[in-house]
Scaffold this motif. Sequence first.
Motif, mmCIF file in Angstrom:
data_model
loop_
_atom_site.group_PDB
_atom_site.id
_atom_site.type_symbol
_atom_site.label_atom_id
_atom_site.label_comp_id
_atom_site.label_asym_id
_atom_site.label_seq_id
_atom_site.Cartn_x
_atom_site.Cartn_y
_atom_site.Cartn_z
ATOM 1 N N GLY A 183 0.781 -1.198 -0.023
ATOM 2 C CA GLY A 183 -0.063 0.098 -0.097
ATOM 3 C C GLY A 183 0.816 1.146 0.093
ATOM 4 N N GLU A 184 2.013 1.191 0.836
ATOM 5 C CA GLU A 184 2.697 2.513 0.737
ATOM 6 C C GLU A 184 3.597 2.753 -0.422
ATOM 7 N N ARG A 185 3.997 1.536 -0.999
ATOM 8 C CA ARG A 185 4.844 1.518 -2.094
ATOM 9 C C ARG A 185 4.000 1.970 -3.555
ATOM 10 N N PHE A 186 2.816 1.547 -3.575
ATOM 11 C CA PHE A 186 2.083 1.579 -4.824
ATOM 12 C C PHE A 186 0.827 2.749 -4.712
ATOM 13 N N LYS A 187 0.721 3.136 -3.336
ATOM 14 C CA LYS A 187 -0.411 4.051 -3.067
ATOM 15 C C LYS A 187 -1.556 3.561 -3.631
ATOM 16 N N CYS A 188 -2.067 2.359 -3.447
ATOM 17 C CA CYS A 188 -3.318 1.899 -4.160
ATOM 18 C C CYS A 188 -3.931 0.985 -2.972
ATOM 19 N N LEU A 189 -5.194 0.695 -3.420
ATOM 20 C CA LEU A 189 -5.980 -0.279 -2.417
ATOM 21 C C LEU A 189 -5.408 -1.423 -2.044
ATOM 22 N N SER A 190 -5.098 -1.576 -0.730
ATOM 23 C CA SER A 190 -4.198 -2.580 -0.337
ATOM 24 C C SER A 190 -4.847 -3.390 0.710
#
Length: 378
Positions: free
Chosen positions: A327-334
């Motif tokens: 979530g932190e690396r790709f700033k996506c729904l995780s």
Amino acid sequence: MTLSISADFDSGNIQVLDASDPTRIKLAIAPDTQSAHFQWFHFKVEGLTIGQPHGFSLTNASESTFNRAWSGYNAVASYDHENWFRVPSRFDGKALDFSLSPSEPQIWFAYFEPYSRARHDRLIEQALEKAGAELLVTGKSVEGRDIQLLRKGDGAAGKRRIWLIAQQHPGEHMAEWFMEGLIERLQEQDDPVMAQLLSVADLYLVPNMNPDGAFHGHLRTNAQGNDLNRAWQDSTAEKSPEVFFVRQQMEKYGVDLFIDVHGDEEIPYVFTAACEGNPGYTDQQRQLEAQFRRRLCEITVEFQDTHGYPRSAPGQANMNLACNSVGERFKCLSLTLEMPFKDNDNAPDAHTGWSGKRSAGLARDVLTVMAEMAPVLR
Ligand code: ZN
């Protein structure tokens, strides 16, 4: 006939302490290799006397990793290793005891319906031959077992990249049952929901992240005693090649949605955990999580958003967890998706409890939510 108890097979785990009294056979669960974790058990009993009561006692249950897991828990059993049912079990604060009068001379007991390596091999074949997935690349575990990364979709530019990985914790066999349900839906014809999903997104699937741990009957760790879901900041090719491999592939292809599939020993509900404690947590992530949970709640009684883990305080996330790291690396729904070992108390089934079939069914509903959300992930 003499009673014999064995666990020398795929995902087997038991130690026999004393089998002299068939009404109270004393057993212990063995710890994971190079680790103190234990909880998963799976063993076969042969030479049972049909119709006579037999009792089994897991004498070290209270010392297991999740010792609150045993209250409200019933062991699973099967006469054919295909059809599993629950056996009423009792935890007295020290041991977990269960007994039955068998209708067959042999029986298997396990912590949860096991997902075998043989079935895994068939699932991969099925994904390639019937579901139209491709094998993108194969990683290797510590002991050299294959970790397949499958892709459904053509990888065209602009497609959303949806990742699902399963069974980082090897005793959480419901996670691969979930992946089987997902792959089965992919192979069905004329499914407008799937057509909609696949028109805008590709699926990247790792059906089993920890084949060594699963084979050895571990609860928690790989063959070197490392918890893979605590290795996402500092994975190395030596200590946790399973995570190292998947992180490399994520860097290569990118991630727009990530779900890490797990089982929870204690909580009798399906729920998700998210990355709200990340230092770079975004409003968009918060909104997407809320939408995912709301829609899955609406679609199936198997999901709920009342019970789960305490939310992390801002900035306090453990970045070694896959969900937080991705979530932190790709700033996506995780999300971490947790299914119970016990049952879903909103829709209890005394015969099976939570099961492989219900895990597979949940995956179909998760795909529906993904199809709805794919256009708004970015
Ligand atoms: Zn887990």
